[in-house]
Scaffold this motif. Structure first.
Motif, short mmCIF file in Angstrom:
data_model
loop_
_atom_site.label_atom_id
_atom_site.label_comp_id
_atom_site.label_asym_id
_atom_site.label_seq_id
_atom_site.Cartn_x
_atom_site.Cartn_y
_atom_site.Cartn_z
N PRO A 1 0.76 -1.14 -0.07
CA PRO A 1 0.04 0.01 0.11
C PRO A 1 0.86 1.14 0.02
O PRO A 1 2.00 1.37 0.30
CB PRO A 1 -0.76 -0.20 1.31
N ARG A 2 0.20 2.27 -0.55
CA ARG A 2 0.68 3.68 -0.25
C ARG A 2 1.22 3.76 1.13
O ARG A 2 0.30 3.71 2.03
CB ARG A 2 -0.04 4.62 -0.86
N LEU B 1 -5.38 1.03 6.89
CA LEU B 1 -5.66 -0.40 6.76
C LEU B 1 -6.94 -1.01 7.47
O LEU B 1 -7.67 -1.80 7.11
CB LEU B 1 -4.45 -1.22 6.96
N LYS B 2 -6.87 -0.47 8.71
CA LYS B 2 -8.23 -1.06 9.82
C LYS B 2 -9.07 -0.29 9.69
O LYS B 2 -10.22 -0.83 9.77
CB LYS B 2 -7.47 -1.20 10.86
N THR B 3 -9.04 1.08 9.86
CA THR B 3 -10.08 2.08 9.96
C THR B 3 -10.93 2.53 8.71
O THR B 3 -12.14 2.71 8.83
CB THR B 3 -9.52 3.24 10.61
N ASP B 4 -10.22 2.33 7.67
CA ASP B 4 -11.04 2.89 6.28
C ASP B 4 -10.31 2.20 5.15
O ASP B 4 -9.59 2.88 4.36
CB ASP B 4 -10.54 4.53 6.13
N ALA C 1 -6.00 -7.07 7.95
CA ALA C 1 -7.15 -6.08 7.19
C ALA C 1 -7.93 -7.09 6.30
O ALA C 1 -9.15 -6.90 5.96
CB ALA C 1 -6.45 -5.17 6.33
N LEU C 2 -7.44 -7.89 5.92
CA LEU C 2 -8.13 -9.11 4.86
C LEU C 2 -9.04 -10.03 5.49
O LEU C 2 -9.73 -10.84 5.05
CB LEU C 2 -7.11 -9.69 3.82
N GLY C 3 -8.88 -9.97 6.96
CA GLY C 3 -9.58 -10.80 7.84
C GLY C 3 -9.17 -12.33 8.06
O GLY C 3 -9.67 -13.14 8.75
#
Length: 323
Positions: free
Chosen positions: A220-221, A228-231, A268-270
């Protein structure tokens, strides 16, 4: 297909631009200008309705959301109230070539992209006809025409939907279809550009969660890591596609090389730490020994050759076709 160590996004793109410059010069005798234009993904979708835009012609998408936000026409009002979009394409001098019958055919065309219909206004010199303007106030009608820059002889085509992706898909395809029908494309032109800043995630209706748009190893940037978690919808990827005449001819990304960042990505992907290790343990274990910053890119070579030779199918350029 190349992988490179100790590089960033600009390094990978510069190498591949140089490669394309040489290929076009040696194979076709054509000088390609570098560096290529870069269009962020969000801008590509807003202006062209596609993440592989053909920019050899105009017919760009025009947003009407703020112009129509208080209108009483249910189709437009419902789309905007549902968080969607209302966008238009202006076809300059299109009234003569786009009869009502032709517009009906285009309506069926956009329905194949899940659009519910195609609103239109034909500004013919003799008579103005519209499928929707009678539902607008005079002020809204004038504001709309001013926004798109319409004049006598033009045609305005509009798609509205509560799902923005439907608007992008249908109008993105429609502008290309119109360009072909109206002979607006300079077929001798090679239009090379980059699309950058792709979303890191996309929402899967089937799985009811965010999934990786490319793959879970794309970096990711770094300025977006805290989201990653919040939005997750606001996280951008260090991913890039090379586009030629509206076709993706290659793509790649910078990979994650930090084990902590990779763990955050899996989270973040669960994935739980256990499930992540079960599926990707080989990578997590390898990170213990250190991995250099790295990235790369792969070409669709047959598609590239097809476009360079002006062919319509990769079957014309595959050395050993299966059929």
């Amino acid at each position: 297909d190349l992988d490179m160590s100790f590089v960033d996004q600009d390094d990978v793109m510069a190498v591949n631009e140089g490669f394309m410059k040489r290929v076009f010069k040696e194979a076709l005798g054509i000088e390609i200008e570098t560096p290529f234009r870069r269009i962020p993904y969000e801008e590509a979708m807003e202006r062209y309705g596609s993440d592989k835009p053909d920019t050899r012609f105009g017919l760009e998408l025009i947003d009407l959301g703020d112009v129509l936000e208080n209108c009483e026409f249910k189709v437009f009002a419902g789309a905007l109230a549902g968080g969607g979009a209302v966008k238009a394409i202006l076809v300059p001098d299109g009234a003569e070539r786009l009869s009502r019958k032709e517009i009906d055919k285009l309506t069926e065309f956009v329905k194949t992209y899940r659009a519910k219909g195609l609103a239109y206004t034909r500004l013919t010199p003799e008579k103005e006809t519209s499928s929707f303007e009678k539902f607008l106030s005079e002020e809204e009608k004038n504001a709309l025409r001013q926004r798109v820059g319409a004049k006598t002889g033009d045609v305005i085509l509009i798609v509205a939907d509560a799902n923005k992706q439907v608007v992008y898909d249908s109008l993105g395809a429609l502008r290309c279809e119109l360009a072909k029908r109206l002979s607006l494309i300079d077929e001798s032109k090679f239009d090379l550009l980059w699309v950058t800043d792709f979303p890191q995630f996309e929402y899967s209706e089937e799985e009811d969660r965010y999934v990786a748009k490319h793959h879970p190893f794309t970096c990711p940037r770094l300025s977006d890591v805290d989201k990653l978690k919040t939005d997750p919808a606001a996280v951008h990827a260090l991913a890039y596609d090379m586009v030629l005449n509206g076709c993706e001819v290659g793509g790649g990304s910078i990979r994650i090389n930090d084990p902590e960042l990779q763990e955050k990505m899996f989270e973040a992907l669960g994935f739980t730490p256990e499930s992540a290790h079960e599926r990707f343990g080989y990578l997590i274990d390898a990170f213990q020994y250190g991995a250099p910053p790295h990235g790369g890119m792969a070409f669709g070579l047959d598609r590239l050759v097809m476009l360079m030779l002006g062919k319509d199918s990769i079957r014309d350029v595959i050395a050993f076709p299966k059929v």
